[in-house]
Design a protein around this motif. Structure first.
Motif, mmCIF file in Angstrom:
data_model
loop_
_atom_site.group_PDB
_atom_site.id
_atom_site.type_symbol
_atom_site.label_atom_id
_atom_site.label_comp_id
_atom_site.label_asym_id
_atom_site.label_seq_id
_atom_site.Cartn_x
_atom_site.Cartn_y
_atom_site.Cartn_z
ATOM 1 N N ARG A 128 0.839 -1.197 0.000
ATOM 2 C CA ARG A 128 0.000 0.000 0.000
ATOM 3 C C ARG A 128 0.871 1.242 0.000
ATOM 4 O O ARG A 128 1.916 1.281 0.634
ATOM 5 C CB ARG A 128 -0.861 0.034 1.267
ATOM 6 C CG ARG A 128 -1.973 -0.981 1.245
ATOM 7 C CD ARG A 128 -2.886 -0.705 2.405
ATOM 8 N NE ARG A 128 -4.067 -1.541 2.362
ATOM 9 C CZ ARG A 128 -5.119 -1.365 3.152
ATOM 10 N NH1 ARG A 128 -5.116 -0.385 4.027
ATOM 11 N NH2 ARG A 128 -6.165 -2.153 3.064
ATOM 12 N N ASP B 76 0.926 7.222 7.542
ATOM 13 C CA ASP B 76 0.203 7.653 6.374
ATOM 14 C C ASP B 76 -0.778 8.772 6.753
ATOM 15 O O ASP B 76 -1.526 8.654 7.706
ATOM 16 C CB ASP B 76 -0.537 6.446 5.800
ATOM 17 C CG ASP B 76 -1.485 6.766 4.680
ATOM 18 O OD1 ASP B 76 -1.296 7.783 4.003
ATOM 19 O OD2 ASP B 76 -2.438 5.986 4.483
ATOM 20 N N ASN C 257 -4.580 5.536 2.690
ATOM 21 C CA ASN C 257 -5.350 4.314 2.933
ATOM 22 C C ASN C 257 -6.027 4.347 4.297
ATOM 23 O O ASN C 257 -5.625 5.099 5.174
ATOM 24 C CB ASN C 257 -4.414 3.104 2.919
ATOM 25 C CG ASN C 257 -3.949 2.776 1.534
ATOM 26 O OD1 ASN C 257 -4.716 2.259 0.735
ATOM 27 N ND2 ASN C 257 -2.707 3.118 1.237
ATOM 28 N N SER D 43 -5.493 -0.084 7.669
ATOM 29 C CA SER D 43 -4.180 -0.682 7.425
ATOM 30 C C SER D 43 -3.966 -1.875 8.348
ATOM 31 O O SER D 43 -4.499 -1.935 9.446
ATOM 32 C CB SER D 43 -3.076 0.343 7.704
ATOM 33 O OG SER D 43 -3.206 1.444 6.861
ATOM 34 N N HIS E 56 1.488 -3.390 6.825
ATOM 35 C CA HIS E 56 1.494 -2.147 6.041
ATOM 36 C C HIS E 56 2.233 -1.054 6.808
ATOM 37 O O HIS E 56 3.028 -0.307 6.242
ATOM 38 C CB HIS E 56 0.063 -1.675 5.750
ATOM 39 C CG HIS E 56 -0.743 -2.628 4.933
ATOM 40 N ND1 HIS E 56 -2.073 -2.879 5.177
ATOM 41 C CD2 HIS E 56 -0.399 -3.409 3.878
ATOM 42 C CE1 HIS E 56 -2.518 -3.772 4.302
ATOM 43 N NE2 HIS E 56 -1.529 -4.106 3.506
ATOM 44 N N ASP F 68 -1.999 4.670 10.952
ATOM 45 C CA ASP F 68 -2.998 4.361 9.932
ATOM 46 C C ASP F 68 -3.495 5.676 9.315
ATOM 47 O O ASP F 68 -3.581 6.708 9.997
ATOM 48 C CB ASP F 68 -4.162 3.612 10.587
ATOM 49 C CG ASP F 68 -5.337 3.440 9.651
ATOM 50 O OD1 ASP F 68 -5.204 2.711 8.665
ATOM 51 O OD2 ASP F 68 -6.396 4.064 9.899
ATOM 52 N N ASN G 13 -13.109 4.453 6.877
ATOM 53 C CA ASN G 13 -12.750 3.053 7.106
ATOM 54 C C ASN G 13 -14.019 2.217 7.308
ATOM 55 O O ASN G 13 -15.136 2.740 7.290
ATOM 56 C CB ASN G 13 -11.779 2.926 8.290
ATOM 57 C CG ASN G 13 -12.294 3.594 9.549
ATOM 58 O OD1 ASN G 13 -13.473 3.950 9.625
ATOM 59 N ND2 ASN G 13 -11.431 3.760 10.534
#
Lengths: 328, 328
Positions: free
Chosen positions: A124, A142, A146, A149, A153, A227, B189
C-alpha cells in the motif's frame, strides 16, 4: 533533471503553478527544467504577464482536466489526455524525473499507482506529511492514502519513512515512532499492539516505541507511523486550529511591537507552507499539493521533488525494502 | 445535593482539590455539599491554611491511595480503602450524587464501571470531552475510554452524547456528527462506513453526517462521535499544540498592547480548563479530571457534576437508551 508540474491542479490554476514554477527556477540548480503540463493556451496566457520566461520552462499540452467529480480510479482510463495522466506517463517513460500536482489527491494517488506502480515489497502507498514541530520537522505517514491498514502495512510505511527522513530531511538514523495512545508496548488498539511487536523486531530500524499525539510537537522522533484514518483526521484538525489561530493573530497583531517571535509560532502552525506531501511507495517521485496551495507552496513542492531526485530516494527505498523482504 | 471529590487524585493533591472545592462552594447553589474523600490528616492540614471553612465541606477518611502503578482493573479489589473506591461506593449507595476525581483515568474508569455499572443498552463506556471551538463548544466522544469500537458502540455513544449536549450544553436538538476523513457517506474506514449507515437510520437523532477534523473547530456540530483511539490521539495532539502556542505567546506578549482578543485564542486553545471529562454510559455521575488540573479546573469539574445531577442527565440517558433498544 526534469520535473513535470501539473499546471491545472490548484484552485487558481494555472496562475499559481506558473508563478510557483518561475519562483522555483530562480532558486533551484541550473540543471533543473520544469515542464508545465496542461492547457497550452491558458498557460501561455499566464506566462504573458512575465517580462522574461526562464529558459528551463516548457509547456506540454494536455487538453483535458481532472475535476473533483471524476472517480479517482477511472481517471487513467476516462481522461487519458488530462494533465495528471499525461504528466505521470511522461515520468513513467523516463522523460521526466518527478511529478508534482495540486489536483485531486485521489486522482493523483490512483494514477500514480497505476502508471508508476508500487515498489517491490510495498502493498500500500502512503502519503507523507512533514509537520513543523517545536524543534526539527517530523514526517507523519500515512496521512490518508489508505484506511484499515494492517500491521505489516505500517511496517512498510516505517521503512519508507526511514529512507525519506534520511534522504530528504538529513537525519542519519531516523527515530521511528508508532502513534499510539499510551507509551507502554501493550497499549492501544489491536493494530498498534501488533505493529509495535513487528517494529520492535525489525533490525534495520531505529524504532523508539510508541509516541502519543502530544509527543509530535515535542519532536520526540523523526518519523511517526500511523494508519491513514487517524493521520488524516489529526492533520485536518491541526490544520483548522492553526488556520483559526493564525487568522486571529494576524488580524490585529503588530509583530514588530512584541517580544514574541511570532514567526516561530506561524512556522509551527503553518504546515501547509512546507510544500507538497510525497506519495511514498511508488516507483517514482510523485508529490501531492493542496488545492489551496500558494505559489510559495508549489515552489516548495518543486524543491522537494528536486531533492528526492537528486538524493536517489526511490532507489534507496527499493534497496531498503528488498533488504526488509529478504529478512522477513 | 452531595458531590464526592477524590482529594488524592491530582499531581498536587490534596492542595488543588481543597482549593477547587472551596472555590466551587462559593459559586454553586447553597444546597450543594462537597465531601472530600482521602487522607484526613493531609486534607485537614491543607484546610488549616483557610481562615474559614465553608459549612458545605466535609471530609470522609480513606487511608489508601491509588497510584499510576496500580493496574486499573485491580484497584477495586486490592485498594478497597482508596479514595477512588470509597468515593464511588458512597455514590453507588446513594449517599452522594456524583463523583469527581483527578486520579488515574484508568482506575476511575474501571472502578466506576464495576461499582456504578453500565446503563442498560450500554456495552461500552465513553469519555466525553468538551472542546472549545470558534463558536459554541462541541462534545467529542469517545476520547479514549475504549479502542477497537464496533459500529453499534458508536451509535450508543451518539445517544449518550445527544443527552449530554441537551442537558449539559443547552442544545435543544444537538447536531450529531461522525468523525471521518471525507464528507460523503461511503468515505472512511470500515467502522465509519457502517456507523454512518446505522446513524442515518436512527429516527431519534439529528444526525448531520460525516464531519472532518477541520469541521470541529468550525463548530459544525454539537457532538462528534469517534473511536477512542482516534479521539485520544487527536486530543493529545491538540493539547500539545495549544500548550506550545500559549507558552510562546504568553512569554513575551503584552495583551494590552494588541488589538487581538488573545483571550479568545486562549479560550479556543485551553480546553483543559473547561473542567472534567464525563464518563458517559455508567449509572451515575463520574467526572474525570487531568492529573495536572488547577483549582480552577477542579472547580469547573464540580460545576459540571452539579449540573449533571440537577438536570437528571443519567435518568435522561437511561430513557433515551431504553427507547433506542426498543427501536432496534
Amino acid at each position: 533533471m526534469r520535473i513535470v508540474l501539473d499546471a491545472m491542479g490548484t484552485d487558481h490554476a494555472p496562475r499559481t503553478e506558473v508563478a510557483g514554477a518561475i519562483e522555483a527556477l530562480s532558486e533551484l540548480e541550473s540543471d533543473v527544467e520544469i515542464v508545465l503540463v496542461g492547457d497550452r493556451d491558458s498557460i501561455e496566457a499566464e506566462l504573458s504577464a512575465y517580462a522574461e520566461i526562464p529558459p528551463g520552462l516548457t509547456i506540454l499540452h494536455a487538453p483535458d482536466r481532472v475535476t473533483a467529480a471524476d472517480p479517482p480510479a477511472s481517471v487513467i482510463r476516462r481522461k487519458p489526455d488530462s494533465s495528471i495522466v499525461v504528466g505521470l506517463k511522461l515520468h513513467k517513460a523516463g522523460d521526466a524525473d518527478a511529478f508534482v500536482s495540486g489536483g485531486s489527491t485521489g486522482a493523483v494517488m490512483a494514477t500514480s499507482l497505476f502508471t508508476l506502480r508500487p515498489l517491490p515489497g510495498v502493498d500500500r502507498l502512503a502519503i507523507g506529511t512533514v509537520l513543523p514541530t517545536s524543534a526539527e520537522p517530523c514526517l507523519l505517514l500515512d496521512a490518508g492514502a489508505n484506511v484499515d491498514s494492517k500491521p505489516h502495512h505500517l511496517v512498510q510505511f516505517a521503512h519508507l519513512g526511514n529512507i525519506f527522513a534520511q534522504d530528504m530531511m538529513g537525519r542519519e538514523t531516523p527515530r521511528i515512532g508508532l502513534l499510539n495512545i499510551g507509551e507502554e508496548p501493550g497499549k492501544g488498539n489491536e493494530l498498534s499492539v501488533e505493529t509495535h511487536r513487528l517494529l520492535a523486531a525489525e533490525s534495520g530500524l531505529n524504532f523508539v516505541g510508541n509516541v502519543e499525539g502530544r509527543d509530535i510537537i515535542r519532536a520526540s522522533c523523526d518519523v511517526v507511523v500511523c494508519d491513514g484514518f487517524v493521520g488524516n483526521a489529526l492533520l485536518k484538525f491541526y490544520e483548522s486550529v492553526a488556520a483559526f489561530i493564525i487568522q486571529m493573530l494576524k488580524k490585529g497583531l503588530d509583530v514588530a511591537d512584541t517580544d514574541v517571535d511570532l514567526e516561530d509560532v506561524f512556522r509551527v502552525l503553518d504546515y501547509s507552507e512546507t510544500g507538497g506531501a510525497p506519495l511514498l511507495g511508488v516507483d517514482g517521485v510523485s508529490i501531492i499539493c493542496h488545492g489551496a496551495s500558494t505559489p510559495k507552496a508549489i515552489r516548495n513542492a518543486l524543491k522537494v521533488a528536486s531533492r528526492a531526485v537528486r538524493s536517489n530516494m526511490v532507489e534507496h527505498s527499493a534497496r531498503e525494502l528488498a533488504a526488509f523482504i529478504q529478512e522477513s
